[in-house]
Design a protein around this motif. Sequence first.
Motif, short mmCIF file in Angstrom:
data_model
loop_
_atom_site.label_atom_id
_atom_site.label_comp_id
_atom_site.label_asym_id
_atom_site.label_seq_id
_atom_site.Cartn_x
_atom_site.Cartn_y
_atom_site.Cartn_z
N LEU A 1 56.76 -54.91 -97.16
CA LEU A 1 56.78 -53.96 -96.05
C LEU A 1 55.52 -53.10 -96.08
O LEU A 1 55.04 -52.72 -97.15
N PHE A 2 55.00 -52.82 -94.89
CA PHE A 2 53.87 -51.90 -94.74
C PHE A 2 54.39 -50.65 -94.03
O PHE A 2 54.47 -50.62 -92.80
N PRO A 3 54.77 -49.62 -94.77
CA PRO A 3 55.46 -48.46 -94.17
C PRO A 3 54.63 -47.70 -93.15
O PRO A 3 55.21 -47.03 -92.28
N GLU A 4 53.30 -47.78 -93.23
CA GLU A 4 52.47 -47.08 -92.24
C GLU A 4 52.69 -47.60 -90.82
O GLU A 4 52.43 -46.92 -89.83
N GLN A 5 53.23 -48.85 -90.72
CA GLN A 5 53.45 -49.42 -89.39
C GLN A 5 54.58 -48.72 -88.63
O GLN A 5 54.76 -48.95 -87.43
#
Length: 323
Positions: free
Chosen positions: A129-133
């Motif tokens: 997961l890329f939480p900044e997205q």
Amino acid sequence: MHVYYYRRNTIKCKQRVVYFYTQIRKEYKHMWLADRWKDYEVIDCSCGEKLERWSKYILLRPDPQVIWDTPKTNKNWKKLNGHYHRSKKGGGEWEFFDLPQEWTINYSLPINKELTFHLKPFSFKHTGLFPEQATNWDWFSKKIYDAKKSGRDVKVLNLFAYTGGATLAAAGAAVTHVDASKGMVTWAKENAVSSGLGDAPIRWLVDDCVKFVEREIRRGNHYDAIIMDPPSYGRGPKGEIWKIEESVYPLVQLCAKLLTDKPLFFLINSYTTGLQPAVLTYMISTALKKFDGKVTASEIGLPVSSNGLVLPCGASGRFESIC
């Protein structure tokens, strides 16, 4: 000079440090921040690494943006559950301290929908997961929600869709999820089921994104919105080579042919240094010039909870229709 000011005031006057950080945060007012997380946070960052909380687990991972060397005073630097060590020869490996093989975190969209993501540390520091997205999920989920509320049926194409964060955030629409990795598509399906979206109108495809778009053009299919998060370099399921500097603009041009006459939105994200917001703006404005709408682009970032600063995490460009 800023580093000296920070260190000096940390010792002499905490109130001035808070004021200083507040002033810096104001400088980020044009950056799109993923600042609504409850289950995730960047706690601190120093010496090429970021200290993160994923639910109740503390991970330490490399980050090339973190070029500063600041004091590691937060207690969580010594309470790690997992640490990814970069190798000078390339790659690296995980070191675990009481970390499960898999766990979940949740994210609540502003449209009152909660998403659940399965996390598991794997190759090259990633967790799935890329939480900044989340800053982009918030934006387009609201656009889809408003369009559906007005009676519009919405079809979304998500390219380079990875483990499905954007797919699930767009799941108020009929979504086509395309990724070259079978494993990532399987992971995305698991996230959909855990988010209560197992029966949502999502089409899951393992395919080369460029070839899929070309076939969709020949079939005469169209989409109201397109999302893409292309890698800097990659290979398709049959060994097709992707180099973002050479391939991204031709793909955006192809995607323009897939959009309906009045597209809802178009989103492209980039972690490649050369594709800065101004480049994304120019690229989208040129490729989508026949459509009525506005184009904006910005760096995206994550707040650092221990000091009020912001960690840059790439850039995104957005087209949205003018109603």
